[in-house]
Design a protein around this motif. Structure first.
Motif, PDB file in Angstrom:
ATOM      1  N   GLU A 115       4.394  -4.464   5.682  1.00 45.32           N
ATOM      2  CA  GLU A 115       4.393  -3.977   7.053  1.00 45.32           C
ATOM      3  C   GLU A 115       3.474  -4.869   7.892  1.00 45.32           C
ATOM      4  O   GLU A 115       2.585  -5.539   7.360  1.00 45.32           O
ATOM      5  N   SER A 116       3.679  -4.874   9.184  1.00 45.45           N
ATOM      6  CA  SER A 116       2.873  -5.714  10.073  1.00 45.45           C
ATOM      7  C   SER A 116       1.384  -5.400   9.920  1.00 45.45           C
ATOM      8  O   SER A 116       0.963  -4.248  10.038  1.00 45.45           O
ATOM      9  N   GLY A 117       0.602  -6.426   9.588  1.00 45.81           N
ATOM     10  CA  GLY A 117      -0.843  -6.268   9.471  1.00 45.81           C
ATOM     11  C   GLY A 117      -1.308  -5.629   8.184  1.00 45.81           C
ATOM     12  O   GLY A 117      -2.515  -5.449   7.970  1.00 45.81           O
ATOM     13  N   GLU A 118      -0.393  -5.306   7.306  1.00 46.19           N
ATOM     14  CA  GLU A 118      -0.752  -4.627   6.047  1.00 46.19           C
ATOM     15  C   GLU A 118      -1.214  -5.654   5.013  1.00 46.19           C
ATOM     16  O   GLU A 118      -0.616  -6.713   4.853  1.00 46.19           O
ATOM     17  N   SER A 119      -2.289  -5.338   4.327  1.00 45.93           N
ATOM     18  CA  SER A 119      -2.737  -6.207   3.236  1.00 45.93           C
ATOM     19  C   SER A 119      -1.968  -5.840   1.970  1.00 45.93           C
ATOM     20  O   SER A 119      -1.550  -4.699   1.788  1.00 45.93           O
ATOM     21  N   GLU A 120      -1.785  -6.804   1.091  1.00 49.29           N
ATOM     22  CA  GLU A 120      -0.985  -6.568  -0.112  1.00 49.29           C
ATOM     23  C   GLU A 120      -1.661  -5.564  -1.041  1.00 49.29           C
ATOM     24  O   GLU A 120      -2.863  -5.681  -1.310  1.00 49.29           O
ATOM     25  N   PRO A 121      -0.904  -4.606  -1.553  1.00 53.85           N
ATOM     26  CA  PRO A 121      -1.467  -3.672  -2.540  1.00 53.85           C
ATOM     27  C   PRO A 121      -1.887  -4.409  -3.814  1.00 53.85           C
ATOM     28  O   PRO A 121      -1.420  -5.521  -4.093  1.00 53.85           O
ATOM     29  N   GLU A 122      -2.716  -3.772  -4.576  1.00 53.74           N
ATOM     30  CA  GLU A 122      -3.221  -4.369  -5.811  1.00 53.74           C
ATOM     31  C   GLU A 122      -2.095  -4.709  -6.780  1.00 53.74           C
ATOM     32  O   GLU A 122      -2.131  -5.745  -7.462  1.00 53.74           O
ATOM     33  N   TRP A 123      -1.077  -3.841  -6.851  1.00 54.47           N
ATOM     34  CA  TRP A 123      -0.002  -4.077  -7.816  1.00 54.47           C
ATOM     35  C   TRP A 123       0.794  -5.342  -7.474  1.00 54.47           C
ATOM     36  O   TRP A 123       1.332  -6.006  -8.372  1.00 54.47           O
ATOM     37  N   VAL A 124       0.856  -5.703  -6.182  1.00 51.59           N
ATOM     38  CA  VAL A 124       1.556  -6.927  -5.801  1.00 51.59           C
ATOM     39  C   VAL A 124       0.766  -8.147  -6.268  1.00 51.59           C
ATOM     40  O   VAL A 124       1.340  -9.129  -6.764  1.00 51.59           O
TER      41      VAL A 124
END
Length: 316
Positions: free
Chosen positions: A221-230
């Motif tokens: 999503e716009s401005g979202e940082s990547e989750p740990e699992w990614v």
């Protein structure tokens, strides 16, 4: 309309794959039962492995006499060479067959839709015309996403030809099963790998790069940082999936990823049942030996009652 149903299946597959853990792409061999395999706590695992989950429930409602009577008839069916013994190969085949019942039921459900001339075979033309016929006449012109449906037709034809082992353009029930469930057949694994690459390979170079691999399961999503699992999946790509470290997953690497070599649960269960039942240790079992240990193979009201008493005693 079958074509719309088929399109829905493709959409559902895409949705199923768009989950955090890309394990959805991996074709694991399912275990034979949801119960723990611990004979000291009962034989639920063995019952479901030997009979299949639904049939095991039926046996649970029988008296011991009824259960043993049905088991004796099953033993006669397992003994395919009629030599009076059940060997490992026969028991292994039986267990594999019982575990594939859900696949056979799925094939049976759709069989009459395609076998239009009732010859107990399905020709490619029968499948194609039933699934795409109306739209083929219009060359897919009335469909909004024309290219997608043409691609679906091409993929279906390629998979059908791979399943059609004698190349006669007609699928037997076994061949049609391979067409619908290619992950279950060794000779269809190349098709499964090719389809997976096509699903993920957005630039059409025939291999999967890191961005495509991550993009298959995660859209930020716009401005979202990547989750740990990614971040973990990025490491998996570079450290595990990409074994030759060239920055891409080729067909061999994709096969290793989605079709991992696994334990044959049916093989292990066949060995276990023979080991526990084979009193004279000749590595095969007779009907007498099986019936002497009937409660390991099948359940009944009596065995369930005993297990319930044990559970209540443990709870107290």
């Amino acid at each position: 309309m079958l074509l719309k149903s088929l399109a829905s299946l493709y959409v559902l597959a895409a949705v199923a794959f768009a989950v955090p853990a890309q394990e959805k792409r991996i074709h694991h061999n399912p275990d034979l039962s949801d119960h723990a395999h611990n004979d000291g706590q009962g034989y639920k695992y063995d019952h479901e492995a030997f009979l299949g989950k639904e049939e095991a429930k039926t046996f649970d409602q029988l008296t011991p006499e009824e259960s043993k009577d049905r088991l004796a008839k099953i033993v006669d069916r397992i003994d395919t060479d009629k030599d009076g013994y059940i060997n490992h190969a026969e028991l292994h085949y039986w267990i594999k067959h019982r575990q594939r019942r859900y696949i056979e039921e799925n094939v049976n459900k759709h069989w009459k839709d395609y076998d239009k001339n009732n010859d107990n075979k399905i020709a490619w033309e029968e499948y194609k015309n039933t699934t795409y016929g109306f739209y083929l006449a219009e060359d897919f012109d009335d469909i909004e996403d024309k290219a997608t449906y043409k691609s679906m037709l091409t993929r279906d034809e390629r998979r059908f030809k791979s399943a059609d082992r004698d190349r006669d353009g007609v699928a037997t029930r076994e061949e049609f099963t391979a067409f619908l469930h290619p992950e279950e057949y060794d000779h269809m694994k190349d098709v499964v790998v090719q389809e997976t690459i096509e699903d993920i390979d957005k630039n059409g170079d025939g291999k999967i790069n890191l961005d495509e691999y991550i993009g298959d399961m995660y859209t930020p999503e716009s401005g979202e940082s990547e989750p740990e699992w990614v971040l973990t999946e990025r490491k998996h790509f570079s450290e595990i999936r990409d074994s030759n470290k060239d920055g891409y997953l080729d067909a061999g690497e994709v096969a290793h990823w989605i079709l991992p070599g696994e334990v044959d649960h049916a093989d292990n269960e066949a060995k276990h049942l023979i080991h526990e039942t084979d009193t004279n240790k000749d590595e095969k079992i007779t009907k007498k030996e099986i019936l002497a240990n009937w409660n390991m193979f099948v359940g009944s009201q009596a065995t369930n009652y005993g297990e319930d008493l044990t559970k209540r005693h443990d709870e107290l």
